[in-house]
Design a protein around this motif. Structure first.
Motif, PDB file in Angstrom:
ATOM      1  N   ARG A   1       1.507   6.556  -6.768  1.00 42.17           N
ATOM      2  CA  ARG A   1       0.397   7.431  -7.158  1.00 42.17           C
ATOM      3  C   ARG A   1       0.773   8.899  -6.969  1.00 42.17           C
ATOM      4  NH1 ARG A   1      -3.416  10.363  -5.023  1.00 42.17           N
ATOM      5  NH2 ARG A   1      -2.871   9.814  -2.888  1.00 42.17           N
ATOM      6  N   LEU A   2       1.421   9.208  -5.843  1.00 42.10           N
ATOM      7  CA  LEU A   2       1.824  10.589  -5.591  1.00 42.10           C
ATOM      8  C   LEU A   2       2.881  11.058  -6.592  1.00 42.10           C
ATOM      9  CD1 LEU A   2       1.982  10.658  -1.689  1.00 42.10           C
ATOM     10  CD2 LEU A   2       0.278  11.720  -3.178  1.00 42.10           C
ATOM     11  N   GLU A   3       3.798  10.160  -6.956  1.00 37.54           N
ATOM     12  CA  GLU A   3       4.814  10.530  -7.941  1.00 37.54           C
ATOM     13  C   GLU A   3       4.174  10.797  -9.297  1.00 37.54           C
ATOM     14  OE1 GLU A   3       7.580   7.325  -7.835  1.00 37.54           O
ATOM     15  OE2 GLU A   3       8.554   8.038  -5.994  1.00 37.54           O
ATOM     16  N   VAL A   4       3.221   9.957  -9.694  1.00 42.02           N
ATOM     17  CA  VAL A   4       2.533  10.151 -10.974  1.00 42.02           C
ATOM     18  C   VAL A   4       1.739  11.455 -10.934  1.00 42.02           C
ATOM     19  CG1 VAL A   4       0.663   9.253 -12.413  1.00 42.02           C
ATOM     20  CG2 VAL A   4       2.448   7.724 -11.597  1.00 42.02           C
ATOM     21  N   GLU A   5       1.069  11.702  -9.819  1.00 33.00           N
ATOM     22  CA  GLU A   5       0.276  12.927  -9.678  1.00 33.00           C
ATOM     23  C   GLU A   5       1.187  14.154  -9.747  1.00 33.00           C
ATOM     24  OE1 GLU A   5      -2.033  14.571  -5.940  1.00 33.00           O
ATOM     25  OE2 GLU A   5      -3.019  12.801  -6.761  1.00 33.00           O
TER      26      GLU A   5
ATOM     27  N   GLN B   1       0.826  -1.205   0.000  1.00 27.20           N
ATOM     28  CA  GLN B   1       0.000   0.000   0.000  1.00 27.20           C
ATOM     29  C   GLN B   1       0.861   1.256   0.000  1.00 27.20           C
ATOM     30  OE1 GLN B   1      -2.553  -0.448   3.389  1.00 27.20           O
ATOM     31  NE2 GLN B   1      -4.010  -1.757   2.311  1.00 27.20           N
ATOM     32  N   LYS B   2       1.953   1.241   0.784  1.00 25.31           N
ATOM     33  CA  LYS B   2       2.840   2.397   0.814  1.00 25.31           C
ATOM     34  C   LYS B   2       3.470   2.631  -0.551  1.00 25.31           C
ATOM     35  CE  LYS B   2       4.277   2.174   5.646  1.00 25.31           C
ATOM     36  NZ  LYS B   2       5.423   1.913   6.549  1.00 25.31           N
TER      37      LYS B   2
ATOM     38  N   GLN C   1       3.373  18.703 -12.681  1.00 25.26           N
ATOM     39  CA  GLN C   1       4.528  19.405 -13.246  1.00 25.26           C
ATOM     40  C   GLN C   1       4.378  19.546 -14.760  1.00 25.26           C
ATOM     41  OE1 GLN C   1       6.867  20.831 -11.395  1.00 25.26           O
ATOM     42  NE2 GLN C   1       7.692  21.743 -13.247  1.00 25.26           N
ATOM     43  N   ALA C   2       3.862  18.518 -15.414  1.00 29.70           N
ATOM     44  CA  ALA C   2       3.649  18.595 -16.856  1.00 29.70           C
ATOM     45  C   ALA C   2       2.615  19.673 -17.192  1.00 29.70           C
ATOM     46  CB  ALA C   2       3.203  17.241 -17.394  1.00 29.70           C
TER      47      ALA C   2
END
Length: 126
Positions: free
Chosen positions: A69-73, A62-63, A78-79
């Motif tokens: 998920r946070l990195e993708v978000e 889960q972590k 940023q994009a």
């Protein structure tokens, strides 16, 4: 007298050896009697440990999923920021080019008007 028989060294050593043998025999019989419950407790401990390890692994998954998920978000955010900045830069560049072309057109129109007035003046003088 407490002890009526004699307590010489060999008697005491023999009594000590018998006591140790009795304790060892009592321990062995208690161990054999407790064997079924010991295996049950051990199996229960193993099951609890396996469940604990599974929960720990689930928390780790889960972590990792949350971190991903946070990195993708963050990457998407940023994009979006980069795209907005590029659009703003392109808009400013287009506005500047438009301003430059209008200045050039106005300059050409003023020059054409000046040339027309000059030609009219020369035509009147001739």
């Amino acid at each position: 007298m407490k002890n009526s028989r004699s307590n010489d060294l060999s008697d005491r050593l023999g009594a000590s050896a018998q006591a140790k043998a009795a304790l060892l025999q009592a321990h062995r019989s208690a161990k054999e009697a407790a064997e079924p419950t010991r295996t049950e407790r051990q199996a229960e401990r193993l099951a609890v440990a396996a469940a604990r390890d599974e929960r720990r692994a689930d928390r780790e998954r889960q972590k990792i999923a949350e971190r991903t998920r946070l990195e993708v978000e963050a990457a998407e955010h940023q994009a979006a920021i980069n795209a907005a900045a590029k659009a703003e830069i392109d808009a400013r560049k287009a506005a500047e080019e438009g301003r430059i072309s209008r200045v050039i057109e106005d300059e050409a129109a003023r020059k054409a008007e000046r040339d027309r007035r000059y030609a009219n003046r020369k035509a009147r003088q001739a």
